[in-house]
Design a protein around this motif. Structure first.
Motif, short mmCIF file in Angstrom:
data_model
loop_
_atom_site.label_atom_id
_atom_site.label_comp_id
_atom_site.label_asym_id
_atom_site.label_seq_id
_atom_site.Cartn_x
_atom_site.Cartn_y
_atom_site.Cartn_z
N GLU A 1 -47.27 38.89 24.16
CA GLU A 1 -47.67 37.58 24.68
C GLU A 1 -46.56 36.55 24.49
N GLY A 2 -45.69 36.79 23.52
CA GLY A 2 -44.58 35.88 23.26
C GLY A 2 -43.57 35.82 24.39
N SER A 3 -43.51 36.86 25.23
CA SER A 3 -42.57 36.87 26.35
C SER A 3 -42.80 35.67 27.26
N LYS A 4 -44.07 35.38 27.51
CA LYS A 4 -44.42 34.24 28.37
C LYS A 4 -43.90 32.94 27.76
N TRP A 5 -44.07 32.80 26.46
CA TRP A 5 -43.67 31.55 25.80
C TRP A 5 -42.14 31.44 25.70
N ILE A 6 -41.47 32.57 25.51
CA ILE A 6 -39.99 32.55 25.51
C ILE A 6 -39.49 32.16 26.90
N LEU B 1 -41.10 30.42 29.09
CA LEU B 1 -41.42 29.00 29.28
C LEU B 1 -40.38 28.11 28.59
N LEU B 2 -40.00 28.47 27.38
CA LEU B 2 -38.98 27.69 26.66
C LEU B 2 -37.64 27.73 27.39
N CYS C 1 -37.98 25.51 30.47
CA CYS C 1 -37.95 24.09 30.09
C CYS C 1 -36.54 23.67 29.69
N ALA D 1 -47.48 28.23 31.59
CA ALA D 1 -48.25 27.95 30.36
C ALA D 1 -49.68 28.46 30.50
N LEU E 1 -52.77 27.22 30.66
CA LEU E 1 -53.64 26.77 29.57
C LEU E 1 -55.11 26.71 29.95
#
Length: 180
Positions: free
Chosen positions: A29-34, A36-37, A40, A139, A141
């Protein structure tokens, strides 16, 4: 190479890493957040390079040409990555990419004539709307963000079309002067 141009090149170099994390599950799941970062961060370099170039009078032909190209690469890559998840429809992405090809074609013809065409305000609004849309969609959300994401999709599409019409209207002499 000045600082704004280095930031533009950095944005281009960030794209493959962004795409890798968007399309892989290497970090769960961290792939999505990496991803996203990275998106950004790359988007922030767009804001930063323009601000620095204008404030320090470091505007160059390289920057006028490469900055919009770097934006196109980043945003179009992100939108293509969002198709398999169902967050964006292929028809939407095709319209966005078609606009980018048309504008790039105009820039190439203008460049042949020794003319460098900088991004317009409509193009900048379009890019910001697309970047915010991508951020909200990645994201994911839920709740009201789903509605916000859908609104941003339509705002991005409208701004894409408006900026294309504005660009063509303001630069039609490039085509007529080029013997077309």
């Amino acid at each position: 190479m000045n600082l704004p141009n280095k930031l533009t090149v950095l944005r281009v170099l960030m794209v493959p890493f962004f795409v890798f994390f968007m399309l892989s599950d290497v970090a769960g799941e961290g792939s999505k957040w990496i991803a996203l970062l990275l998106f950004c961060g790359a988007s922030f370099t767009d804001f930063l390079d323009g601000k620095i170039a204008r404030s320090r009078n470091l505007i160059t032909n390289f920057g006028k040409f490469m900055d919009p190209l770097a934006d196109k690469l980043l945003v179009c890559s992100a939108m293509i990555c969002l198709i398999p998840s169902g967050k964006l429809s292929a028809w939407f992405v095709i319209i966005i990419i078609a606009r980018e090809f048309i504008i790039s074609g105009f820039r190439l013809v203008a460049s042949d004539q020794g003319v460098v065409i900088a991004a317009s305000y409509w193009g900048k609004f379009k890019t910001v709307a697309q970047m915010v849309m991508v951020i909200v969609l990645i994201a994911d959300l839920g709740g009201p963000f789903h509605i916000i994401g859908n609104v941003l999709i339509w705002v991005s599409l409208i701004l894409t079309i408006v900026s294309l019409v504005d660009y063509v209207a303001k630069n039609i002499q490039v085509l007529t002067k080029g013997g077309m």
